[in-house]
Design a protein around this motif. Sequence first.
Motif, PDB file in Angstrom:
ATOM      1  N   ILE A  56      -4.616   7.988  -0.865  1.00 44.56           N
ATOM      2  CA  ILE A  56      -3.544   7.410  -0.051  1.00 44.56           C
ATOM      3  C   ILE A  56      -4.160   6.414   0.927  1.00 44.56           C
ATOM      4  O   ILE A  56      -5.208   6.672   1.537  1.00 44.56           O
ATOM      5  CB  ILE A  56      -2.786   8.512   0.716  1.00 44.56           C
ATOM      6  N   ASP A  57      -3.529   5.250   1.092  1.00 49.00           N
ATOM      7  CA  ASP A  57      -4.097   4.196   1.933  1.00 49.00           C
ATOM      8  C   ASP A  57      -4.004   4.493   3.426  1.00 49.00           C
ATOM      9  O   ASP A  57      -4.887   4.115   4.206  1.00 49.00           O
ATOM     10  CB  ASP A  57      -3.398   2.864   1.639  1.00 49.00           C
ATOM     11  N   ALA A  58      -2.916   5.150   3.827  1.00 46.95           N
ATOM     12  CA  ALA A  58      -2.708   5.418   5.261  1.00 46.95           C
ATOM     13  C   ALA A  58      -1.749   6.588   5.417  1.00 46.95           C
ATOM     14  O   ALA A  58      -1.048   6.972   4.474  1.00 46.95           O
ATOM     15  CB  ALA A  58      -2.147   4.185   5.960  1.00 46.95           C
ATOM     16  N   LYS A  62       0.833  -1.204   0.000  1.00 47.81           N
ATOM     17  CA  LYS A  62       0.000   0.000   0.000  1.00 47.81           C
ATOM     18  C   LYS A  62       0.870   1.256   0.000  1.00 47.81           C
ATOM     19  O   LYS A  62       2.095   1.199   0.054  1.00 47.81           O
ATOM     20  CB  LYS A  62      -0.928   0.003   1.223  1.00 47.81           C
ATOM     21  N   LYS A  63       0.207   2.413  -0.045  1.00 53.94           N
ATOM     22  CA  LYS A  63       0.912   3.692  -0.079  1.00 53.94           C
ATOM     23  C   LYS A  63       0.627   4.465   1.205  1.00 53.94           C
ATOM     24  O   LYS A  63      -0.529   4.604   1.622  1.00 53.94           O
ATOM     25  CB  LYS A  63       0.473   4.515  -1.290  1.00 53.94           C
ATOM     26  N   ILE A  64       1.692   4.998   1.825  1.00 47.90           N
ATOM     27  CA  ILE A  64       1.593   5.726   3.095  1.00 47.90           C
ATOM     28  C   ILE A  64       2.228   7.099   2.922  1.00 47.90           C
ATOM     29  O   ILE A  64       3.326   7.224   2.365  1.00 47.90           O
ATOM     30  CB  ILE A  64       2.312   4.965   4.235  1.00 47.90           C
ATOM     31  N   ALA A  65       1.561   8.135   3.399  1.00 51.88           N
ATOM     32  CA  ALA A  65       2.098   9.503   3.334  1.00 51.88           C
ATOM     33  C   ALA A  65       2.494   9.980   4.731  1.00 51.88           C
ATOM     34  O   ALA A  65       1.784   9.728   5.706  1.00 51.88           O
ATOM     35  CB  ALA A  65       1.048  10.453   2.753  1.00 51.88           C
ATOM     36  N   THR A  66       3.625  10.668   4.816  1.00 48.89           N
ATOM     37  CA  THR A  66       4.101  11.171   6.107  1.00 48.89           C
ATOM     38  C   THR A  66       5.240  12.163   5.902  1.00 48.89           C
ATOM     39  O   THR A  66       5.903  12.165   4.859  1.00 48.89           O
ATOM     40  CB  THR A  66       4.582  10.020   7.006  1.00 48.89           C
ATOM     41  N   GLU A  67       5.479  12.995   6.899  1.00 47.29           N
ATOM     42  CA  GLU A  67       6.687  13.812   6.931  1.00 47.29           C
ATOM     43  C   GLU A  67       7.862  13.003   7.462  1.00 47.29           C
ATOM     44  O   GLU A  67       9.014  13.304   7.187  1.00 47.29           O
ATOM     45  CB  GLU A  67       6.479  15.032   7.843  1.00 47.29           C
ATOM     46  N   LEU A  68       7.564  11.984   8.261  1.00 52.90           N
ATOM     47  CA  LEU A  68       8.590  11.217   8.967  1.00 52.90           C
ATOM     48  C   LEU A  68       8.917   9.947   8.165  1.00 52.90           C
ATOM     49  O   LEU A  68       8.624   8.823   8.586  1.00 52.90           O
ATOM     50  CB  LEU A  68       8.070  10.878  10.373  1.00 52.90           C
ATOM     51  N   ALA A 109       5.936  -1.432   1.935  1.00 59.55           N
ATOM     52  CA  ALA A 109       4.931  -0.485   1.453  1.00 59.55           C
ATOM     53  C   ALA A 109       5.642   0.725   0.893  1.00 59.55           C
ATOM     54  O   ALA A 109       6.807   0.986   1.202  1.00 59.55           O
ATOM     55  CB  ALA A 109       3.991  -0.087   2.590  1.00 59.55           C
ATOM     56  N   GLU A 110       4.945   1.497   0.076  1.00 59.68           N
ATOM     57  CA  GLU A 110       5.510   2.717  -0.493  1.00 59.68           C
ATOM     58  C   GLU A 110       5.271   3.874   0.468  1.00 59.68           C
ATOM     59  O   GLU A 110       4.127   4.159   0.828  1.00 59.68           O
ATOM     60  CB  GLU A 110       4.860   3.029  -1.842  1.00 59.68           C
TER      61      GLU A 110
END
Length: 296
Positions: free
Chosen positions: A161-163, A123-129, A144-145
């Motif tokens: 975005i998945d998470a 899946k795809k995960i978005a974050t600053e960290l 995961a991406e």
Amino acid sequence: MKEKMNGKKLKLGIPKGSLQETTVRLFGKAGYKIRCSERSYFPHIDDEDISVVLFRAQEMSRYVEDGIIDCGITGNDWIEENESKVERVAELVYAKRSMCPVKWVLAVPEKSPVKSVKDLSGKKIATELVKVTEKYLASHGVKAEVEFSWGATEVKPSMGIDAIVEVTETGSSLKANGLRIVEEVTSSTTQFIVNACSWKDPIKRDMIERMVLLLKGAILAEGKVGLKMNARKENVEKIIGILPSMKAPTVAMLYDKEWVDIDTVIDEEDVKKLIPELRKAGAQGFIEYPLNKVIE
């Protein structure tokens, strides 16, 4: 001290953004008055041996490691994300809204079938960290991406975005955006960090140790007040039995030897409950006063 500095100033970085107001207020309680201008990144401080600059918390540890500044305040999360080699001199537990650590959490939309990090494989995960998140996924054997988010991360799940992995103190913002916390990725506290070479400089080290001592005292005093009262000697034991003091309260004789003064430090939220109880136990002449620092 001013003569010993020989023209060298201690270069201090304070975080611009969410931690700025709380940091400046704590420095004020510690005895360092900092004035910030909206148009300048160089606040004024009432100490001629210190210069202050504003940097984003995300960048602070890199500037400290590189010696651009001697010391600074940032979160442990950004030290880990940048993999910075700095001296962690003190943990200063405070955040934007509270005096508690913040959490980076894995969150998904409320109706998502994801129940654990294991469900995010592929899946795809978005974050600053990004780096911390990648290490977290690897520790659970999940591939995961992970993409960098420039901000407004809570909006990303509604755009495919998945998470997300996002920082939170209370979880209220995530809930307001229709997100559900799956797991905690890491927690973070505010750190006072120092450049390795600066820490070896005896003059700068002395200044830093003094500053940290006073900052810790300011943090310890948060939410606490001093409470003084008078009482007859025969009621002292009963009164002390009621007080939830940090340590045994101070008891001093008054001019009238049948009376004593009792002085203690308590949580401010306990005052409204304690004063009526103490009065019933024989205390009187209450004085409640604020505290800037509590240094043990």
